[in-house]
Design a protein around this motif. Structure first.
Motif, PDB file in Angstrom:
ATOM      1  N   TYR A 135       0.835  -1.197   0.000  1.00 19.08           N
ATOM      2  CA  TYR A 135       0.000   0.000   0.000  1.00 19.08           C
ATOM      3  C   TYR A 135       0.871   1.249   0.000  1.00 19.08           C
ATOM      4  O   TYR A 135       0.669   2.172  -0.780  1.00 19.08           O
ATOM      5  CB  TYR A 135      -0.917  -0.027   1.235  1.00 19.08           C
ATOM      6  N   SER A 136       1.853   1.253   0.894  1.00 20.54           N
ATOM      7  CA  SER A 136       2.732   2.402   1.031  1.00 20.54           C
ATOM      8  C   SER A 136       3.477   2.679  -0.275  1.00 20.54           C
ATOM      9  O   SER A 136       3.579   3.818  -0.705  1.00 20.54           O
ATOM     10  CB  SER A 136       3.709   2.140   2.166  1.00 20.54           C
ATOM     11  N   PHE A 137       3.964   1.594  -0.908  1.00 20.56           N
ATOM     12  CA  PHE A 137       4.736   1.799  -2.149  1.00 20.56           C
ATOM     13  C   PHE A 137       3.840   2.286  -3.287  1.00 20.56           C
ATOM     14  O   PHE A 137       4.168   3.245  -3.987  1.00 20.56           O
ATOM     15  CB  PHE A 137       5.438   0.498  -2.573  1.00 20.56           C
ATOM     16  N   ILE A 138       2.716   1.618  -3.467  1.00 13.03           N
ATOM     17  CA  ILE A 138       1.869   1.950  -4.614  1.00 13.03           C
ATOM     18  C   ILE A 138       1.275   3.345  -4.480  1.00 13.03           C
ATOM     19  O   ILE A 138       1.103   4.062  -5.445  1.00 13.03           O
ATOM     20  CB  ILE A 138       0.771   0.881  -4.798  1.00 13.03           C
ATOM     21  N   LYS A 139       1.012   3.752  -3.222  1.00 16.94           N
ATOM     22  CA  LYS A 139       0.498   5.103  -2.983  1.00 16.94           C
ATOM     23  C   LYS A 139       1.555   6.141  -3.340  1.00 16.94           C
ATOM     24  O   LYS A 139       1.266   7.120  -4.018  1.00 16.94           O
ATOM     25  CB  LYS A 139       0.128   5.267  -1.496  1.00 16.94           C
ATOM     26  N   LYS A 177      15.656   1.343 -13.922  1.00 12.42           N
ATOM     27  CA  LYS A 177      16.315   2.128 -14.968  1.00 12.42           C
ATOM     28  C   LYS A 177      15.585   1.945 -16.293  1.00 12.42           C
ATOM     29  O   LYS A 177      15.337   2.897 -17.034  1.00 12.42           O
ATOM     30  CB  LYS A 177      17.769   1.673 -15.109  1.00 12.42           C
ATOM     31  N   ARG A 178      15.236   0.669 -16.569  1.00  8.08           N
ATOM     32  CA  ARG A 178      14.618   0.345 -17.856  1.00  8.08           C
ATOM     33  C   ARG A 178      13.192   0.853 -17.932  1.00  8.08           C
ATOM     34  O   ARG A 178      12.796   1.498 -18.883  1.00  8.08           O
ATOM     35  CB  ARG A 178      14.645  -1.179 -18.046  1.00  8.08           C
ATOM     36  N   GLU A 179      12.427   0.581 -16.855  1.00 11.89           N
ATOM     37  CA  GLU A 179      10.986   0.874 -16.893  1.00 11.89           C
ATOM     38  C   GLU A 179      10.622   2.180 -16.203  1.00 11.89           C
ATOM     39  O   GLU A 179       9.501   2.661 -16.311  1.00 11.89           O
ATOM     40  CB  GLU A 179      10.219  -0.263 -16.201  1.00 11.89           C
ATOM     41  N   GLY A 180      11.544   2.713 -15.471  1.00 14.49           N
ATOM     42  CA  GLY A 180      11.208   3.866 -14.634  1.00 14.49           C
ATOM     43  C   GLY A 180      10.466   3.407 -13.411  1.00 14.49           C
ATOM     44  O   GLY A 180       9.983   2.265 -13.341  1.00 14.49           O
ATOM     45  N   LEU A 181      10.384   4.277 -12.391  1.00 20.20           N
ATOM     46  CA  LEU A 181       9.673   3.910 -11.168  1.00 20.20           C
ATOM     47  C   LEU A 181       8.200   3.733 -11.483  1.00 20.20           C
ATOM     48  O   LEU A 181       7.691   4.375 -12.389  1.00 20.20           O
ATOM     49  CB  LEU A 181       9.865   5.035 -10.134  1.00 20.20           C
ATOM     50  N   MET A 182       7.569   2.832 -10.781  1.00 17.53           N
ATOM     51  CA  MET A 182       6.139   2.615 -11.016  1.00 17.53           C
ATOM     52  C   MET A 182       5.376   3.917 -10.769  1.00 17.53           C
ATOM     53  O   MET A 182       5.593   4.583  -9.757  1.00 17.53           O
ATOM     54  CB  MET A 182       5.628   1.540 -10.055  1.00 17.53           C
ATOM     55  N   ALA A 234      12.312  -3.812  -6.399  1.00 22.14           N
ATOM     56  CA  ALA A 234      12.751  -4.215  -7.743  1.00 22.14           C
ATOM     57  C   ALA A 234      14.201  -3.787  -7.951  1.00 22.14           C
ATOM     58  O   ALA A 234      14.682  -2.850  -7.312  1.00 22.14           O
ATOM     59  CB  ALA A 234      11.860  -3.564  -8.796  1.00 22.14           C
ATOM     60  N   SER A 235      14.902  -4.506  -8.831  1.00 23.93           N
ATOM     61  CA  SER A 235      16.334  -4.234  -9.019  1.00 23.93           C
ATOM     62  C   SER A 235      16.547  -2.888  -9.731  1.00 23.93           C
ATOM     63  O   SER A 235      15.636  -2.379 -10.397  1.00 23.93           O
ATOM     64  CB  SER A 235      16.973  -5.355  -9.828  1.00 23.93           C
ATOM     65  N   GLU A 236      17.718  -2.338  -9.559  1.00 20.06           N
ATOM     66  CA  GLU A 236      18.072  -1.057 -10.190  1.00 20.06           C
ATOM     67  C   GLU A 236      17.830  -1.105 -11.691  1.00 20.06           C
ATOM     68  O   GLU A 236      17.320  -0.155 -12.281  1.00 20.06           O
ATOM     69  CB  GLU A 236      19.550  -0.772  -9.936  1.00 20.06           C
ATOM     70  N   THR A 294       8.707   5.256  -4.244  1.00 23.22           N
ATOM     71  CA  THR A 294      10.006   5.931  -4.200  1.00 23.22           C
ATOM     72  C   THR A 294      11.074   4.886  -4.462  1.00 23.22           C
ATOM     73  O   THR A 294      10.851   3.697  -4.245  1.00 23.22           O
ATOM     74  CB  THR A 294      10.283   6.547  -2.815  1.00 23.22           C
ATOM     75  N   LYS A 295      12.215   5.344  -4.841  1.00 24.78           N
ATOM     76  CA  LYS A 295      13.327   4.432  -5.103  1.00 24.78           C
ATOM     77  C   LYS A 295      13.746   3.715  -3.845  1.00 24.78           C
ATOM     78  O   LYS A 295      14.155   2.563  -3.852  1.00 24.78           O
ATOM     79  CB  LYS A 295      14.513   5.243  -5.659  1.00 24.78           C
ATOM     80  N   LYS A 296      13.650   4.489  -2.773  1.00 21.53           N
ATOM     81  CA  LYS A 296      14.105   3.945  -1.498  1.00 21.53           C
ATOM     82  C   LYS A 296      13.277   2.741  -1.073  1.00 21.53           C
ATOM     83  O   LYS A 296      13.786   1.763  -0.551  1.00 21.53           O
ATOM     84  CB  LYS A 296      14.009   5.038  -0.432  1.00 21.53           C
TER      85      LYS A 296
END
Lengths: 107, 400
Positions: free
Chosen positions: A55-59, A74-79, A68-70, A62-64
């Motif tokens: 919930y926290s991530f999808i809301k 890098k390829r897809e961008g942050l969700m 998911a791997s770097e 952040t990279k932190k």
């Protein structure tokens, strides 16, 4: 177009936000939701903690917070931040959990 | 004098009581210490056993975690839990919810511990994971406990503890004897002193009483006669005490000379003897004595019995009171109009050195002697007393 929509409607109604939101986007980008689920399980362990982390991530992704791997990021961008409202998001997360949880599946 | 008479018996009895009390306390402490030692030893043995088992269990848990890791990675294809016939295991998530288990009883698991034995004699080892494969934070590995350590530990505790207990007890008994020795000496000294003094009292008291009897009161002026009377009262009181003491110290050594005693005559005689004492407190006698009542008893003991009842009735009476003496077949009653006692005091009344009232003098051994004589001859003694109204002592015997 109308036929396409006719096909889509029951899909949306039965599967709910998980299917038309999460799966739709992830399939397009070839990002396995199952693999990501197990990454979350590996890091957060219990149902309560996994759901809270999701919930926290999808809301607010952040990279932190990302597991998911770097490379992927890098390829897809942050969700992108979710467009779902709170109830739908919770519903999606619940569906996600029920689909991949290990409880009752181990033999 | 031999040590087997009355006071000596009492001394050795109180000495024994002290000895037993000391030994009781000592044994309690010894058992406490041994119990503590045994508990420590037991727990040490248990820890030792668990430490050796722990290595084995750690190996098992590593193997299990490797299996879980593989299962985590290939869960989409492969879902069989890693099993090993050597041990049973379970996994719990971070909220301590059971994920999967091959344990016999997954309910009793204590995830806050590291290694422990269950009541069903299994050893459980808890390992906390860093990476939660399949969401598992806690891994529990269980094996059956080898009970050999338990039996050896108990055997050692019983054998060693028993030997130590015996040793301590022997030491305790020696110690107690050492402690009691000086007390014993003091007691026997006192005992001898009382007996010797008692013996010495006889002659002077006898001399006073017989000489007073020789004085003719009509030849004296009234003031001297009064004084002589007081001397006589005092001498008779001493004589009574003397007789009680003699009875207490010597009655074991003197054989009873039992015969049919004319109680009616004896009661009359003893009342006459006490009349002078009673008059000093203006106490009057009311008698109802049936004639020719006999009792098979030692005459001097019968006199002691009656004397003590009368003596108490005088001692604990009020001024201007009365003493009612009633004798009939199978029963003697002596009632006073004195201070009386409450129930507990009545129960205590037979105990030696217990007085009805600390304000009134006397040795308080009177009722005790009554009880001793009553016991010897199977007499029933009952005390009916009301505080402030008076006391009645009823002595009953079976009439053949």
């Amino acid at each position: 177009m109308a036929r396409f929509l006719m096909l889509l409607i029951p899909l949306i109604v039965t599967a709910g936000p998980y299917r038309y939101n999460c799966v739709a986007c992830h399939q397009r980008r070839n990002l396995s939701l199952e693999a990501l689920f197990f990454d979350y399980l590996l890091k957060y362990s219990s149902e309560r903690r996994v759901k809270a982390a999701l919930y926290s991530f999808i809301k607010h992704p952040t990279k932190k917070k990302a597991v998911a791997s770097e490379d992927v990021i890098k390829r897809e961008g942050l969700m992108p931040q979710t467009t779902l409202n709170d109830t739908d998001l919770r519903k999606a997360i619940n569906t996600y959990w029920e689909k991949y949880k290990v409880f009752g599946k181990i033999r | 004098m031999s040590a087997s008479n009355a006071t000596a018996t009492n001394i050795s009895r109180s000495e024994k009581r002290t000895l037993f009390r000391f030994l009781g306390l000592y044994t309690f402490l010894v058992v406490l210490i041994l119990g503590l030692g045994s508990t420590i030893y037991y727990n040490l043995q248990k820890d030792l056993m668990l430490q050796t088992k722990r290595l084995e269990l750690e190996e098992f848990s590593k193997e299990l975690i490797d299996g879980l890791k593989l299962l985590h990675i290939y869960f989409d294809r492969y879902r069989t839990y890693p099993r090993n016939p050597l041990y049973r295991s379970a996994i719990y998530d971070a909220d301590k919810v059971l994920i999967f288990s091959t344990l016999k009883d997954p309910k009793g698991v204590r995830l806050d511990k590291v290694i422990y034995t269950t009541p069903k004699h299994q050893i459980q080892y808890i390992h906390v994971l860093d990476s939660y494969y399949l969401g598992a934070k806690y891994v529990v590995v269980e094996i059956d406990e080898d009970r050999a350590w338990f039996y050896t530990a108990w055997r050692n505790i019983l054998l060693g503890g028993g030997a130590l207990l015996a040793l301590f007890l022997v030491a305790g008994i020696l110690l107690a004897r050492l402690l009691v020795a000086p007390m014993k000496e003091a007691m026997s000294l006192l005992d001898r002193f009382i007996k010797d003094t008692t013996h010495e009292l006889n002659t002077p008291v006898g001399a006073i009483l017989s000489n007073i009897e020789l004085i003719r009161p009509e030849r004296l002026d009234s003031s001297t006669a009064k004084k002589i009377r007081r001397i006589e009262i005092a001498a008779r009181t001493i004589s009574n005490i003397y007789k009680d003491l003699t009875y207490l110290t010597l009655h074991h050594q003197i054989a009873s000379d039992n015969q049919d005693v004319d109680m009616s005559a004896l009661v009359h005689e003893r009342i006459e003897y006490f009349r002078i004492l009673a008059e000093s407190k203006r106490i009057t006698f009311q008698t109802d004595i049936a004639p020719r009542i006999t009792l098979h008893i030692d005459a001097s003991k019968a006199a002691r019995l009656i004397d003590n009842l009368l003596s108490n009735a005088v001692k604990y009476n009020r001024r201007n009171g009365t003493i009612r003496v009633m004798l009939k077949e199978g029963e003697l009653r002596v009632a006073d109009t004195g201070i009386g006692m409450d129930e507990t005091a009545a129960k205590e009344a037979f105990k030696r050195y217990k007085r009805f009232d600390t304000a009134v003098g006397g040795f308080g051994i009177g009722l005790n002697i009554v009880a001793m004589i009553a016991k010897e001859y199977g007499l029933r003694v009952e005390i009916v007393s009301q505080k402030g109204k008076g006391t009645e002592v009823i002595v009953q015997w079976r009439v053949s």
